[in-house]
Each structure stands twice: as structure tokens, then as C-alpha cells.
Design a protein around this motif. Sequence first.
Motif, PDB file in Angstrom:
ATOM      1  N   ALA A  36     -45.594 -34.413 -69.563  1.00  0.00           N
ATOM      2  CA  ALA A  36     -44.368 -34.115 -68.821  1.00  0.00           C
ATOM      3  C   ALA A  36     -43.718 -35.384 -68.295  1.00  0.00           C
ATOM      4  N   SER A  37     -44.520 -36.405 -68.040  1.00  0.00           N
ATOM      5  CA  SER A  37     -43.963 -37.625 -67.464  1.00  0.00           C
ATOM      6  C   SER A  37     -42.998 -38.323 -68.402  1.00  0.00           C
ATOM      7  N   SER A  38     -43.060 -38.006 -69.713  1.00  0.00           N
ATOM      8  CA  SER A  38     -42.171 -38.671 -70.672  1.00  0.00           C
ATOM      9  C   SER A  38     -40.909 -37.875 -70.943  1.00  0.00           C
ATOM     10  N   GLN A 292     -38.307 -36.651 -65.841  1.00  0.00           N
ATOM     11  CA  GLN A 292     -38.480 -35.429 -65.065  1.00  0.00           C
ATOM     12  C   GLN A 292     -39.476 -35.596 -63.921  1.00  0.00           C
ATOM     13  N   ASN A 293     -40.584 -36.305 -64.167  1.00  0.00           N
ATOM     14  CA  ASN A 293     -41.594 -36.391 -63.106  1.00  0.00           C
ATOM     15  C   ASN A 293     -41.293 -37.484 -62.084  1.00  0.00           C
ATOM     16  N   THR A 294     -40.192 -38.225 -62.285  1.00  0.00           N
ATOM     17  CA  THR A 294     -39.788 -39.225 -61.287  1.00  0.00           C
ATOM     18  C   THR A 294     -38.492 -38.832 -60.584  1.00  0.00           C
ATOM     19  N   ALA A 295     -37.917 -37.693 -60.960  1.00  0.00           N
ATOM     20  CA  ALA A 295     -36.593 -37.325 -60.457  1.00  0.00           C
ATOM     21  C   ALA A 295     -36.682 -36.604 -59.120  1.00  0.00           C
ATOM     22  N   VAL A 296     -35.667 -36.847 -58.291  1.00  0.00           N
ATOM     23  CA  VAL A 296     -35.514 -36.180 -56.996  1.00  0.00           C
ATOM     24  C   VAL A 296     -34.160 -35.478 -56.999  1.00  0.00           C
ATOM     25  N   VAL A 297     -34.178 -34.178 -56.723  1.00  0.00           N
ATOM     26  CA  VAL A 297     -32.947 -33.388 -56.664  1.00  0.00           C
ATOM     27  C   VAL A 297     -32.617 -33.139 -55.195  1.00  0.00           C
ATOM     28  N   VAL A 298     -31.403 -33.501 -54.798  1.00  0.00           N
ATOM     29  CA  VAL A 298     -30.998 -33.400 -53.395  1.00  0.00           C
ATOM     30  C   VAL A 298     -29.766 -32.506 -53.290  1.00  0.00           C
ATOM     31  N   THR A 299     -29.789 -31.585 -52.334  1.00  0.00           N
ATOM     32  CA  THR A 299     -28.694 -30.640 -52.122  1.00  0.00           C
ATOM     33  C   THR A 299     -28.275 -30.666 -50.659  1.00  0.00           C
ATOM     34  N   SER A 300     -26.976 -30.734 -50.426  1.00  0.00           N
ATOM     35  CA  SER A 300     -26.486 -30.780 -49.041  1.00  0.00           C
ATOM     36  C   SER A 300     -26.671 -29.435 -48.363  1.00  0.00           C
ATOM     37  N   ARG A 301     -26.867 -29.466 -47.054  1.00  0.00           N
ATOM     38  CA  ARG A 301     -26.927 -28.235 -46.285  1.00  0.00           C
ATOM     39  C   ARG A 301     -25.543 -27.609 -46.148  1.00  0.00           C
ATOM     40  N   GLU A 302     -24.546 -28.450 -45.956  1.00  0.00           N
ATOM     41  CA  GLU A 302     -23.183 -27.968 -45.813  1.00  0.00           C
ATOM     42  C   GLU A 302     -22.542 -27.809 -47.188  1.00  0.00           C
ATOM     43  N   TRP A 303     -21.508 -26.945 -47.242  1.00  0.00           N
ATOM     44  CA  TRP A 303     -20.727 -26.867 -48.470  1.00  0.00           C
ATOM     45  C   TRP A 303     -20.116 -28.227 -48.756  1.00  0.00           C
ATOM     46  N   GLY A 304     -19.877 -28.478 -50.030  1.00  0.00           N
ATOM     47  CA  GLY A 304     -19.337 -29.779 -50.404  1.00  0.00           C
ATOM     48  C   GLY A 304     -18.072 -30.123 -49.661  1.00  0.00           C
ATOM     49  N   HIS A 305     -17.121 -29.184 -49.571  1.00  0.00           N
ATOM     50  CA  HIS A 305     -15.836 -29.475 -48.940  1.00  0.00           C
ATOM     51  C   HIS A 305     -15.932 -29.558 -47.427  1.00  0.00           C
ATOM     52  N   ASN A 373     -41.228 -29.619 -61.603  1.00  0.00           N
ATOM     53  CA  ASN A 373     -42.156 -30.663 -62.025  1.00  0.00           C
ATOM     54  C   ASN A 373     -43.067 -31.053 -60.860  1.00  0.00           C
ATOM     55  N   ALA A 374     -44.283 -31.490 -61.178  1.00  0.00           N
ATOM     56  CA  ALA A 374     -45.226 -31.894 -60.120  1.00  0.00           C
ATOM     57  C   ALA A 374     -44.719 -33.099 -59.342  1.00  0.00           C
ATOM     58  N   GLY A 375     -43.839 -33.872 -59.941  1.00  0.00           N
ATOM     59  CA  GLY A 375     -43.276 -35.027 -59.230  1.00  0.00           C
ATOM     60  C   GLY A 375     -44.276 -36.127 -58.975  1.00  0.00           C
ATOM     61  N   ASN A 376     -45.191 -36.356 -59.913  1.00  0.00           N
ATOM     62  CA  ASN A 376     -46.234 -37.367 -59.705  1.00  0.00           C
ATOM     63  C   ASN A 376     -45.876 -38.732 -60.290  1.00  0.00           C
ATOM     64  N   GLY A 377     -44.642 -38.887 -60.773  1.00  0.00           N
ATOM     65  CA  GLY A 377     -44.207 -40.168 -61.293  1.00  0.00           C
ATOM     66  C   GLY A 377     -43.672 -41.068 -60.186  1.00  0.00           C
TER      67      GLY A 377
END
Length: 797
Positions: A36-38, A292-305, A373-377
Motif C-alpha cells: 500500500a505504501s507504493s 497513499q500511506n503518507t497523505a493527510v486529508v484535511v477538512t475545514s470545520r466551517e463551510w468554505g465560504h 490507509n494505515a498512514g504509516n508512511g
Amino acid sequence: MKNSKRWLSSALVLSTVAGIAFSTMESGVTPQVAEASSLKIQPVESVSLVQLAVPNTKDAMKKIEELGIDLTHRMHVHNGQIEVDAVVTPTEVAMLKLYGINVKETLITENQLNQRATERRMAVKQEQKLTAVEETVTILRANHFTNQSDTFLYVEAKSTSGAVSSTILTARWTENGEEKTATLQQIQDAGEYLYHSFMLPVSAIPKDITIESSLGGSAVSTVTEWLGEGKPDKPGKHYVKNFVDHYMDPTETNARIENLVKEYPELAEIVEMPNKTNGYRRQAQATLGTLQNTAVVVTSREWGHEGGNAISLELKKASAAGAPLSVGTSGNKIIVTLATDAAGNAKSTAKEVVDLLNAEVSDLVSATTYRGNAGNGIVEPATSNLSDNLRAPATVSREPFTVKAIRIGKHRDGSKPGVLGYSQEHAREWVTPLVSVETAERLLRNYSHDKDTKKLVDNLDIFIIPSMNPDGGHYSFYDFNSQRKNMTNHCSPSQSDNGYRNSWGVDLNRNHDVGSAFDGYVGASTTNCLSGTYAGPSEHSEPESRNLVWLTDENPNIKFAMNIHSYGGYFMWSPGAYTPERETLPRPSAGEEAYYWQASDHILKEIKKHRGTVILPSRTGPIPDVLYSAAGNSADHLWYEKGIYAWNFEVGADLWNKETKRWELVGFQPPFEEGHEEAMEFSNGLLGLIDVAYQYSKDKKAPKSSVTPNGGRHEDKVEVSFKTSEPATIYYTLDGSRPTFNSQKLALSGTREGPETLTFEKTTTLNWFSVDASKNVENQYEPGNNKKYNTKTFFIK
């Protein structure tokens, strides 16, 4: 029983397969040992409208459904294969090939779809500026018709041995003195034999046609005109139309009907639906990392606008060796300092960064690893600004949207029969709101000087909703042309990174409570939130579908409805769904079905008047007989829960190219010149439905009925058939009791066949009465209060 089947997210499978294939090509590692790390981050893929060639098997169509492939409303069988149009990505095409499902033809690319959006924006700008012995062959239909391009012969026939693939039906007829032949094609759906059919252009219309079976059966039928005599569209001298001149987004269509009400307050009003949509809005997001195993997905608490779009995130390596992982903020900027080891190398994993963000800055953002993903990268330094990725102008509100109907009528108090027309349940169907707006404009602007329009407005209560799905509609116009669903994301965090943003939402025409996927019916997914036909987390989970329920609950005078979709040129009614065993929802009675056909004939003639477009006989009828199962569709709710005669338009009939001898599709967003013509002809059709409602309101004449043979003594068993003076439902008893509205109804004898006959093998008393669509009862019979029903006794020796 609720459907307990769990379907794997096709998009997740596809992205994983594509990632493995990509990584092994680069590294030479076999798929069996690829780690998965690749796997690389999957970008948002382009989509194309293609025609798939699908093996004509139950398993093949089931696989398409399981994979969540986004099907259109256009499907037919050709040379033993199912040809179905679908909106697909390159990765989905690769997956389909594994199951023997191939792309036969690419019809429209995403670039072409984007051209439609450009054309639309320019228009807005300009405006502002079984065995041989036992076999029986029955000819169900033998029709000719002429559209804007050519003359055609269409035949449907049914054999009692037709389910056997070796049964060959051949048609013979004479054309200009020359004998012609054609082989009929076997039509099946979900493993069930429906009929055989063929359609061909002809140079002369034959008087009759003979169908012969390879097993010895035969039948002969006169050839009649489909839709009968149709006069060209010649409105009155002062009748006005052509009110739509560009594609309109939901904000524009709402403004149009509001302006109409201001102009005609004595004839119209706005009805605001109580359930506001989620809104054309999303949280801002970013995905940092390339693997995939090194990626961080970030989402705002507030709506974009509302502030999410102002947030940025920086991941930087600590400058010193042995530094800890830490996070800080500077206004809307989040800075993560990655930990280092004794040698000064970065050592923070994606999972560690995610946990830190959720613990320390959860007031600003939430974070996840990439797609579960386990996020171990080890995380790489990166910087990104968060964005909601929405591109509509500021004139499109980001707040929850109020769905609106225009209510037209001289008497809008529920005292007149109601008619409902509603469009754009599916966001990408740009022509459908034009049909609604054009119809509303015609009704109001012709009222004062056109007597036919005046009689409709004076005697009916008309509701028109230009856009049932405004959020999805705006998204289709400005962000993703092929958007089908609304914009509400019910997916889990592992399916909620911004790479999936074009797959979120609920199919509003699968979110209703009759024949739903939750009850085991076919044609929607309850588990794959990325599916094009995702039914939502529960029946009526969406405010948009609840609005339709509310409107019909509040206005029980609504007796007729038209759900306006595109494309393919279909005209359909309930039942709309069946189980995996192809057991449909209850079929209408023989009388109700006859009324559907009679009304359809009038409506389709009105469509034809504009430019000669003929809705094909093969695409007219109950939904599962001419298309496919659509679990949880809105028309079924209206018919089964409310008793509303409910139809489905599929505007945008295929155009016949006489030079190439091919039918050419028009798509969801044809060039506006074609879209305008579709709006004009189907506005004719919607007005045709409104006229059907008017005739219903004026019908005070009770039906008459009779039976053949007419009772009496018979040597052997007898087969009894009914005849009615107009489409009417027969209620009957066979035990000598008085018939009531709870008695048995005369049913259809089979798919696309006429009324059943009753066979008596012993002496039987048949009591019955008939009721037409306007609820006029034969002989003024009052079930339970008098004896004015019909009765015949059949004495069998």
C-alpha cells in the motif's frame, strides 16, 4: 424484508486497482506483493459518456449495478447484447473490461460537455446583453410512423415459446410490390422474456404483416399508424411561445417563476417547499502528500465560504535533530513541524500528524489518513490552501436553498383537479427546467387571448417545479457537468477526500419509499455512497424528496403528475421497480392501464406536432417493460401512495440520420439549438397532460360494459372476455356476492398484453361493475347500497 446485501464501494476498488497497476509498472513489483505504501494518490478523473456493450445476462447487469456505474436512461438490445449508455471514468472502463463489458463507442467527452457550459454562459451573457404444436404467436403491435426524417415500420410479437433462444420469429410484408423480410429480436430483461420486436425504415407503408416462427406458429396483423392522425402544430393566430433562449440554472428558473407571479398575481402564486436543501456549499479541503500511506486529508470545520477557504496548512521539517512533532497557528494558517530523529531526518507518520491535528486544532479542521490507509508512511513537507472547489459566481447563494413551485389557476383553493409537473431531479438534465418554464410562460401569457389556454387555467390547479434538485443543478452548471445527484455527502471519512467530490450525493429519484432498494428492489444502492444511484441512508432522507411528499400531502386534489427527465425519448409509468426475481410492484388494473395508454396517445401526439418527433412504441409503456428497474423512484410513490396518474418524460429522443441510417443520441446537454427544440416539443407534451386533466374534470358520463359470451348454457368450459365503452376498471365476484371496491379487479393477461379473460369450468354467476378514471360508476351503482350491478350466469354441463 429489508435488503441486507452489502456492496463494496466500486470507486474504492477501482482506485486501488489503478494504484496497484500504476505502481507495479514503475517498480516492477508484481501485483501480488505490491504494498500500500507504493500506491499513488488518485486524482479526480475525467468522465465520458459512452455506449457499453454488455453481455445479455442477468449477472452482467448485476455487476454494473454492484460497481455503481452511472447509467443514463437510454438502453436497448442489439444483436444479442445490451447496449447501455453510461458516464464513466477511464479507471471504471478498465474495471468493466475485466467482466467482459466493453466500450462500444465514446459518445461525448468531458471536453464536449464543458463546451456546453461555455455555450450556456455565453448565452446568459448575451441575454444580459414453448413447443411447435402448442406454440402461439401473438402480434402485440404493428405500427408505422413518420418522424422528421423518415418513415418506419415497428412490430412487437410474442411467442409462447419465445423464452427459448432457438425460437426465431420472422416478419414478412410487401413494400412497393416487393416482398420484404426481417428477423425479430428477442427482448429480455433480468432474465425474463418480454417479447420480440423490430423497427426498420420503409419506402412504403404495408397494409399488413405476417409473423412466422421457426417452431411453426404464425400470426397476421393489419399495420396501423402509431399515434394516429397528427396535425402539424398550428397554434392560434395570437398564441405565443418560445420563451426560453438559453439554459438556466436553478437560481435563474426561480427568478423566472417569481417574476411571472408578480406579473400575473391573479392567476399564479409561489409555493415555497418547507424542507430547505443542504445548499450549494461544502467544507474546504486539501490532500497533502503524493503516496497513499503518507497523505493527510484535511477538512475545514466551517463551510468554505464561511471561512474554510481562508485556511492553509504547512507541513515542515524541524530544523534541529531530535525535535518533537508539534503544531501551531498564525491566524488561519496551521503550521505542523514534523519530528526528526537523531540524524535530523523527518520521522512523523501520516497517522501521527492526523492525530495531532485532531487533538490540537480541531476547532479549525478535522483530519484523516487517505481513504482508510494505515498512514504509516513518513510525511513529506508540503503546503496547501484549503478550498471548497466550488466555482459558481457570487450570484448563486451558498445557503440552504428553498425549492419553489409556481401554482397556476383561476381557482387555487383545491376545488379544481390538480396537475403537477416537476423537473431536474437529476442535476445534469439541463433541458428539463426549460420544459417547465416554457409551459408556465405559455399558460399565463396566452390566458387573456387564447380560449384553449383559458379553459385549462380556469378549470385546473396547476403546480410546476422547475428544479427539484437546485444544489446538484448549480454544481452541474458550474463544477461538474455530469452531476446526477444532490450535493449532500453521506460518505464515511475514508470516502470523503476531495478526490471523491464528484461522486457524493443522493439520487433523489431513488430516495422514495415505494419499491425501494431498502425493501429489496433492484436499481439503486443502499451501501455504496459513491454510486450514481445511491438511495441515501434511508427512505426520504433527503429534503428534496420530502418536498414532493409534502406538496402532494398538502394538495390531495392533485390527480396527475409528470416527472420530466432526459434523455432518450421515453414515455413511462408505474410500476417502476422489481425484485431480483423480476417480480414487479403491482401492475395497474386492465382498466387503469388502458387509461394510461389512452392519455399517452394524446400527449405523444402533442409532442409530435412541434417538429415531428415520435416517441417510439418500444420506449412507451410501464418502466420495467421499456427501460430497467428504478427502485424508490418518485412516480411510484405518487401512484401507489396517492393514486395519482404519474408519468415520466425522458426528453431528448434519438435523432434518425437518414444518410448514415443510424439513430444519433442528443445527450443531457445538447447544443442549445437542439435543447430549445426539445423544450418546445415536450412543453407541448406537458400541456397535453394538462389537457388530459381537463377532460378528466369534465367527464361525467359513466362507462358501460358487457361480456362475451353473454351468459346462458354451454357444453364445455367457457372463456369470458369483457368490453367497456371507455378505459374502465372492472370489479367482479364469482361466488354470487355483491361486487364492491374491494372485489377482484380485472387484470392484464401479460406484459404489454390486453385484459385477461376468465375461464369457467363449472356453473358460475359473474357479478361486476365498471368505474372510469373520473370515478364515474356504471349504472349509478352504489356498492353495498343497491343492486344496479351487472350479473350473468354461465351454466356448464
